[in-house]
Scaffold this motif. Structure first.
Motif, PDB file in Angstrom:
ATOM      1  N   LEU A  28       0.824  -1.212   0.000  1.00  0.00           N
ATOM      2  CA  LEU A  28       0.000   0.000   0.000  1.00  0.00           C
ATOM      3  C   LEU A  28       0.859   1.263   0.000  1.00  0.00           C
ATOM      4  O   LEU A  28       0.550   2.258  -0.683  1.00  0.00           O
ATOM      5  CB  LEU A  28      -0.934  -0.003   1.215  1.00  0.00           C
ATOM      6  CG  LEU A  28      -2.034  -1.088   1.204  1.00  0.00           C
ATOM      7  CD1 LEU A  28      -2.806  -1.055   2.511  1.00  0.00           C
ATOM      8  CD2 LEU A  28      -2.973  -0.892   0.030  1.00  0.00           C
ATOM      9  N   LEU A  29       1.964   1.239   0.771  1.00  0.00           N
ATOM     10  CA  LEU A  29       2.839   2.407   0.844  1.00  0.00           C
ATOM     11  C   LEU A  29       3.629   2.597  -0.451  1.00  0.00           C
ATOM     12  O   LEU A  29       3.848   3.723  -0.911  1.00  0.00           O
ATOM     13  CB  LEU A  29       3.806   2.272   2.019  1.00  0.00           C
ATOM     14  CG  LEU A  29       3.173   2.361   3.416  1.00  0.00           C
ATOM     15  CD1 LEU A  29       4.216   2.039   4.485  1.00  0.00           C
ATOM     16  CD2 LEU A  29       2.606   3.759   3.650  1.00  0.00           C
ATOM     17  N   ARG A  30       4.058   1.490  -1.044  1.00  0.00           N
ATOM     18  CA  ARG A  30       4.891   1.585  -2.252  1.00  0.00           C
ATOM     19  C   ARG A  30       4.058   1.859  -3.490  1.00  0.00           C
ATOM     20  O   ARG A  30       4.524   2.451  -4.447  1.00  0.00           O
ATOM     21  CB  ARG A  30       5.648   0.254  -2.421  1.00  0.00           C
ATOM     22  CG  ARG A  30       6.611   0.258  -3.604  1.00  0.00           C
ATOM     23  CD  ARG A  30       7.294  -1.099  -3.713  1.00  0.00           C
ATOM     24  NE  ARG A  30       8.171  -1.141  -4.872  1.00  0.00           N
ATOM     25  CZ  ARG A  30       9.435  -0.782  -4.856  1.00  0.00           C
ATOM     26  NH1 ARG A  30       9.961  -0.321  -3.743  1.00  0.00           N
ATOM     27  NH2 ARG A  30      10.186  -0.854  -5.943  1.00  0.00           N
ATOM     28  N   GLY A  31       2.791   1.429  -3.482  1.00  0.00           N
ATOM     29  CA  GLY A  31       1.973   1.586  -4.686  1.00  0.00           C
ATOM     30  C   GLY A  31       2.278   0.460  -5.655  1.00  0.00           C
ATOM     31  O   GLY A  31       2.799  -0.573  -5.304  1.00  0.00           O
ATOM     32  N   GLY A  32       1.938   0.634  -6.888  1.00  0.00           N
ATOM     33  CA  GLY A  32       2.192  -0.392  -7.885  1.00  0.00           C
ATOM     34  C   GLY A  32       0.983  -0.740  -8.711  1.00  0.00           C
ATOM     35  O   GLY A  32       1.051  -1.630  -9.551  1.00  0.00           O
ATOM     36  N   GLY A  33      -0.145  -0.068  -8.458  1.00  0.00           N
ATOM     37  CA  GLY A  33      -1.295  -0.244  -9.321  1.00  0.00           C
ATOM     38  C   GLY A  33      -1.927  -1.613  -9.195  1.00  0.00           C
ATOM     39  O   GLY A  33      -2.033  -2.200  -8.107  1.00  0.00           O
ATOM     40  N   VAL A  34      -2.360  -2.139 -10.355  1.00  0.00           N
ATOM     41  CA  VAL A  34      -3.117  -3.383 -10.352  1.00  0.00           C
ATOM     42  C   VAL A  34      -2.246  -4.567  -9.909  1.00  0.00           C
ATOM     43  O   VAL A  34      -2.755  -5.542  -9.354  1.00  0.00           O
ATOM     44  CB  VAL A  34      -3.724  -3.643 -11.749  1.00  0.00           C
ATOM     45  CG1 VAL A  34      -4.774  -2.607 -12.082  1.00  0.00           C
ATOM     46  CG2 VAL A  34      -2.630  -3.648 -12.817  1.00  0.00           C
ATOM     47  N   ALA A  72      -4.353 -11.543 -11.974  1.00  0.00           N
ATOM     48  CA  ALA A  72      -3.675 -11.087 -13.192  1.00  0.00           C
ATOM     49  C   ALA A  72      -4.554 -11.295 -14.418  1.00  0.00           C
ATOM     50  O   ALA A  72      -4.587 -10.457 -15.330  1.00  0.00           O
ATOM     51  CB  ALA A  72      -2.352 -11.834 -13.351  1.00  0.00           C
ATOM     52  N   ALA A  73      -5.284 -12.422 -14.442  1.00  0.00           N
ATOM     53  CA  ALA A  73      -6.187 -12.664 -15.570  1.00  0.00           C
ATOM     54  C   ALA A  73      -7.319 -11.630 -15.608  1.00  0.00           C
ATOM     55  O   ALA A  73      -7.731 -11.175 -16.683  1.00  0.00           O
ATOM     56  CB  ALA A  73      -6.753 -14.081 -15.474  1.00  0.00           C
ATOM     57  N   CYS A  74      -7.823 -11.253 -14.426  1.00  0.00           N
ATOM     58  CA  CYS A  74      -8.898 -10.256 -14.367  1.00  0.00           C
ATOM     59  C   CYS A  74      -8.413  -8.889 -14.839  1.00  0.00           C
ATOM     60  O   CYS A  74      -9.163  -8.117 -15.465  1.00  0.00           O
ATOM     61  CB  CYS A  74      -9.446 -10.163 -12.943  1.00  0.00           C
ATOM     62  SG  CYS A  74     -10.306 -11.646 -12.393  1.00  0.00           S
ATOM     63  N   PHE A  75      -7.154  -8.556 -14.542  1.00  0.00           N
ATOM     64  CA  PHE A  75      -6.605  -7.252 -14.928  1.00  0.00           C
ATOM     65  C   PHE A  75      -5.754  -7.350 -16.201  1.00  0.00           C
ATOM     66  O   PHE A  75      -4.919  -6.472 -16.456  1.00  0.00           O
ATOM     67  CB  PHE A  75      -5.730  -6.695 -13.797  1.00  0.00           C
ATOM     68  CG  PHE A  75      -6.499  -6.361 -12.552  1.00  0.00           C
ATOM     69  CD1 PHE A  75      -7.519  -5.422 -12.570  1.00  0.00           C
ATOM     70  CD2 PHE A  75      -6.207  -7.000 -11.357  1.00  0.00           C
ATOM     71  CE1 PHE A  75      -8.216  -5.122 -11.411  1.00  0.00           C
ATOM     72  CE2 PHE A  75      -6.907  -6.720 -10.202  1.00  0.00           C
ATOM     73  CZ  PHE A  75      -7.925  -5.765 -10.230  1.00  0.00           C
ATOM     74  N   PRO A  77      -6.425  -6.727 -19.277  1.00  0.00           N
ATOM     75  CA  PRO A  77      -6.447  -5.571 -20.200  1.00  0.00           C
ATOM     76  C   PRO A  77      -5.450  -4.487 -19.812  1.00  0.00           C
ATOM     77  O   PRO A  77      -4.981  -3.737 -20.668  1.00  0.00           O
ATOM     78  CB  PRO A  77      -7.893  -5.077 -20.097  1.00  0.00           C
ATOM     79  CG  PRO A  77      -8.676  -6.273 -19.679  1.00  0.00           C
ATOM     80  CD  PRO A  77      -7.782  -7.013 -18.765  1.00  0.00           C
ATOM     81  N   TYR A  78      -5.144  -4.402 -18.511  1.00  0.00           N
ATOM     82  CA  TYR A  78      -4.206  -3.370 -18.049  1.00  0.00           C
ATOM     83  C   TYR A  78      -2.766  -3.879 -18.018  1.00  0.00           C
ATOM     84  O   TYR A  78      -1.832  -3.106 -18.216  1.00  0.00           O
ATOM     85  CB  TYR A  78      -4.589  -2.904 -16.641  1.00  0.00           C
ATOM     86  CG  TYR A  78      -6.007  -2.391 -16.544  1.00  0.00           C
ATOM     87  CD1 TYR A  78      -6.333  -1.093 -16.929  1.00  0.00           C
ATOM     88  CD2 TYR A  78      -7.029  -3.213 -16.084  1.00  0.00           C
ATOM     89  CE1 TYR A  78      -7.639  -0.634 -16.849  1.00  0.00           C
ATOM     90  CE2 TYR A  78      -8.337  -2.769 -16.002  1.00  0.00           C
ATOM     91  CZ  TYR A  78      -8.637  -1.473 -16.382  1.00  0.00           C
ATOM     92  OH  TYR A  78      -9.925  -1.020 -16.304  1.00  0.00           O
ATOM     93  N   LEU A  79      -2.598  -5.164 -17.732  1.00  0.00           N
ATOM     94  CA  LEU A  79      -1.253  -5.699 -17.594  1.00  0.00           C
ATOM     95  C   LEU A  79      -0.657  -6.176 -18.912  1.00  0.00           C
ATOM     96  O   LEU A  79       0.557  -6.102 -19.122  1.00  0.00           O
ATOM     97  CB  LEU A  79      -1.263  -6.870 -16.601  1.00  0.00           C
ATOM     98  CG  LEU A  79      -1.628  -6.537 -15.155  1.00  0.00           C
ATOM     99  CD1 LEU A  79      -1.720  -7.813 -14.322  1.00  0.00           C
ATOM    100  CD2 LEU A  79      -0.606  -5.592 -14.554  1.00  0.00           C
ATOM    101  N   GLY A  80      -1.509  -6.687 -19.806  1.00  0.00           N
ATOM    102  CA  GLY A  80      -1.009  -7.220 -21.062  1.00  0.00           C
ATOM    103  C   GLY A  80      -0.394  -8.598 -20.864  1.00  0.00           C
ATOM    104  O   GLY A  80      -0.363  -9.165 -19.763  1.00  0.00           O
ATOM    105  N   LEU A  81       0.135  -9.151 -21.969  1.00  0.00           N
ATOM    106  CA  LEU A  81       0.709 -10.492 -21.915  1.00  0.00           C
ATOM    107  C   LEU A  81       1.950 -10.534 -21.021  1.00  0.00           C
ATOM    108  O   LEU A  81       2.159 -11.478 -20.267  1.00  0.00           O
ATOM    109  CB  LEU A  81       1.063 -10.949 -23.334  1.00  0.00           C
ATOM    110  CG  LEU A  81       1.608 -12.383 -23.449  1.00  0.00           C
ATOM    111  CD1 LEU A  81       0.586 -13.381 -22.921  1.00  0.00           C
ATOM    112  CD2 LEU A  81       1.967 -12.688 -24.902  1.00  0.00           C
TER     113      LEU A  81
END
Length: 706
Positions: A28-34, A72-75, A77-81
């Motif tokens: 949470l402190l470092r962040g990192g998105g999805v 990862a499968a749910c996200f 579209p944002y993460l890509g292959l």
């Protein structure tokens, strides 16, 4: 980065939840998105799995890795292959980290400590103090200390693992990892010398820095190494020049050297007793044994009477063969009548001029020969019993030495909490140790000044200590000796034993069969001893054998050692021949492994999976020979299975009907008491039909889920 998930999977039962909280806070402190969201979901799934399936690694690893891949499968579209591939790699790395921590805990030197160090360095590597990386500073300082102490293996392993952790923290630190590795290799050339070690390490780091492109990046790296060198220079020399043979800090696991010393002394005592028994046997074998044949009677008669006779030359020189034949002819007469009269002298001795003196001398010589022979047999029996007892005690001490030498993995945090709990009750413990054995089972031993506890108080203590240790514990075993009371808490097993027994005497109300049924810590014990014959003499032997065996098993002796000591006790009990069969089964209530030991006992019966089978082969009882001729066997039981021990009187009509009756009783779920009673009643009816009554006993053990 998957270190948070890996620590959650691999940390101990008392701290994995704290590791999970720290991992979530860091994400949470470092962040990192999805990606951070996926890792948080994976950590949560791993925590739930560890709560549902404690002490099991695979469910937690599958839950954590599966949650990460699903997220990862749910996200996608944002993460890509590439993001999917990276999430899969994170799941594998986290599983590898957790597996390493499970099989090599960080409190022990090994892969687990390196993994934990990599996690710390990876975290510090992302912290920059201006142009300096805190991870590089710490790594360089630790490597310098290890190199100066001469601990080459630890230094090289740490350089490799910490270098990889620095690369994982920041790709720009790859050159720093290479430089630290070169510096470590160079510093190992001068172990123990602070200045030379520092100079060699600096030279290796400079060599690594010359390879940096662009060269401007090397200044920050060299600055971090310079800070580490300064801290190293300020480190007191007495902390750097410690004995290189010390693999651990002397203050670490302070109780372990004492345990090791005690184990060594016990092992030395065991070897001394064993060598003493061997020496006594060897000396006995090499000594000359007199009075072992009838020839001694002849020689004694010659020396006592014939040596002073005037016809000695004629009898013992000229007619030696005839005289010797005549003396040999007296042997059957003496063995039958134990004395010789003048009229019993054979024809070869008719020429003797002192027939009355000859018959009297031969009679006295034969009596002396028999008495010395009996004394020798008695002394040999005593020697055999003594050396057998020494050997059995030596082997028992050796087993105890092995147990003390491997006390298990200590848990200092839980030990402190348990000690504080007893102190709060007004009973500060003299010693308190909570350990984990090789199978992950918790054991707590608390030594107190002598105290009395009721059964209800012991049960309450088990509940409270179990709450502290986060384990279900059995009611503790209480040992009291010389003003000290020790409470031994063991983890509640998966199985419990239900006993049943029944018996009937051949005649009257005294049976020669004896049964002992009890549970020692983690094991169920069942003993059946059948004294030789019937009535009170057989009852004495059977009860003595069963009582001694039970006490020895409770004291921690194995079945084989208990049998050896019981064999000695029966052999020396009286001048009359004593003997008893020994039938024993010991069931591990954690795993269901059953160990059977039989010495002269009738076949036992195992009902496993609804099928009954006989177990055991003929052998000699204990107490009738110098050594025990017993047989051991291992079988595996599960919940619902039966183990049945019977005396030979129950099998007077064979074992076929017993197998059928046990299968029916097991299928119907009868209680052990009912099964034993039905077996005895049926066997009694069959024995009356055959006209061969004998003591009949059946002992039954059923395993059930706790």
């Amino acid at each position: 980065m998957p270190f948070g998930l890996g620590l959650t999977l691999g940390a101990g039962e008392d701290c994995f939840a704290a590791c999970a909280v720290g991992a979530v806070l860091a994400l949470l402190l470092r962040g990192g998105g999805v990606r951070a969201v996926g890792l948080i979901c994976a950590v949560g799934a791993a925590v739930v799995a560890r709560w549902l399936w404690p002490r099991r690694f695979l469910p937690a690893a599958l839950a954590g890795g599966g949650a990460l891949l699903v997220s990862a499968a749910c996200f996608s579209p944002y993460l890509g292959l590439s993001g999917l591939w990276q999430s899969g790699a994170d799941a594998l790395l986290a599983g590898a980290i957790g597996w390493a921590l499970r099989h090599s805990p960080p409190e022990k030197q090994g892969a687990g400590r390196l993994v934990l160090a990599a996690g710390v360095v990876c975290a510090l590597g992302s912290i920059w103090l201006g142009p300096l990386s805190l991870g590089v500073v710490v790594c360089a300082l630790v490597e310098l200390v290890l190199c100066c102490r001469g601990r080459g293996a630890e230094a090289l392993a740490g350089a490799a693992v910490c270098g990889a952790a620095l690369c994982a923290a920041d790709g720009q630190l790859a050159f720093a990892a290479a430089g630290l590795g070169c510096g470590t290799a160079a510093a190992l050339l001068a172990p123990g010398d602070k200045l030379l070690c520092l100079a060699a390490y600096g030279g290796g780091c400079l060599t690594g820095a010359l390879c940096v492109q662009p060269p401007g990046s090397a200044f920050a790296y060299l600055g971090a190494v310079g800070v580490s060198a300064g801290l190293f220079g300020l480190t007191p020399r007495r902390l750097l020049l410690r004995d290189v043979s010390l693999r651990h800090d002397p203050t670490e696991h302070a109780g372990r050297p004492q345990l090791s010393a005690a184990a060594t002394r016990l092992g030395a005592v065991a070897e001394s007793l064993s060598s003493l028994a061997e020496t006594v046997n060897q000396v006995y074998d090499t000594l000359p044994h007199r009075c072992e044949s009838f020839r001694w009677v002849i020689d004694n008669t010659h020396d006592t009477l014939c040596a002073n006779c005037g016809r000695k030359e004629e009898c013992w020189n000229k007619e030696y063969a005839v005289t010797l034949d005549g003396m040999q002819a007296l042997k059957p007469i003496l063995e039958e009548k134990e004395h010789v009269e003048v009229q019993d002298l054979p024809g070869q001795l008719a020429r003797c001029i002192h027939p009355a003196a000859l018959s009297g001398t031969v009679t006295r010589s034969f009596a002396l020969y028999r008495s010395r022979q009996e004394a020798r047999i008695h002394a040999e029996a005593m020697r055999s019993a003594l050396t057998e007892q020494y050997g059995a005690v030596a082997q028992a001490l050796s087993v105890l030495s092995d147990q003390i030498g491997t006390p298990g993995s200590p848990e200092p945090y839980k030990s402190g909490r348990v000690a504080a709990f007893f102190s709060s009750l007004g009973m500060p413990p003299l010693e308190c140790a909570v350990t984990l054995d090789n199978l992950g089972r918790t054991r707590a031993a608390v030594t107190l000044p002598r105290a009395r506890f009721s059964q209800a108080e012991l049960s309450a203590l088990a509940q409270e200590v179990g709450r502290i240790c986060r384990r279900g514990l059995e009611t503790p075993q209480k040992l009291t000796c010389k003003g000290i009371t020790t409470l031994i808490f063991t983890e509640r097993p998966l199985l419990r034993a239900v006993f049943g027994a029944a018996g009937t005497a051949a005649r009257g109300d005294v049976s020669g069969d004896a049964v002992q049924q009890f549970c020692s810590p983690g094991a169920a014990q069942m003993i059946l001893c059948d004294g030789m014959g019937t009535g009170r003499p057989a009852a004495v032997d059977g009860n003595l054998a069963a009582e001694l065996t039970g006490r020895l098993l409770k004291a921690g002796f194995t079945a084989e050692l208990a049998a050896r000591l019981v064999n000695v006790a029966l052999a020396l009990k009286s001048e009359d021949e004593s003997g008893a069969t020994l039938d024993l089964i010991s069931v591990d209530l954690y795993t269901g492994t059953a160990r059977l030991f039989k010495a002269g006992a009738a076949p036992g019966f195992i009902v496993h999976g609804g099928k009954a089978r006989a177990v055991g082969e003929p052998s000699l009882p204990v107490g009738v020979a110098g050594a025990v001729n017993g047989q051991s066997r291992v079988v595996h039981l599960a919940a619902g299975d039966l183990a049945v021990l019977v005396s030979d009187g129950l099998l007077v009509d064979g074992s076929g009907w017993v197998l059928k009756q046990l299968e029916l009783a097991g299928a119907s779920g009868d209680s052990p008491d009912k099964i034993a009673r039905e077996l005895v009643d049926t066997a009694r009816a069959r024995a009356e039909n055959t006209g061969r009554p004998d003591d009949i006993t059946a002992a039954v053990l059923r395993l059930e889920v706790y």
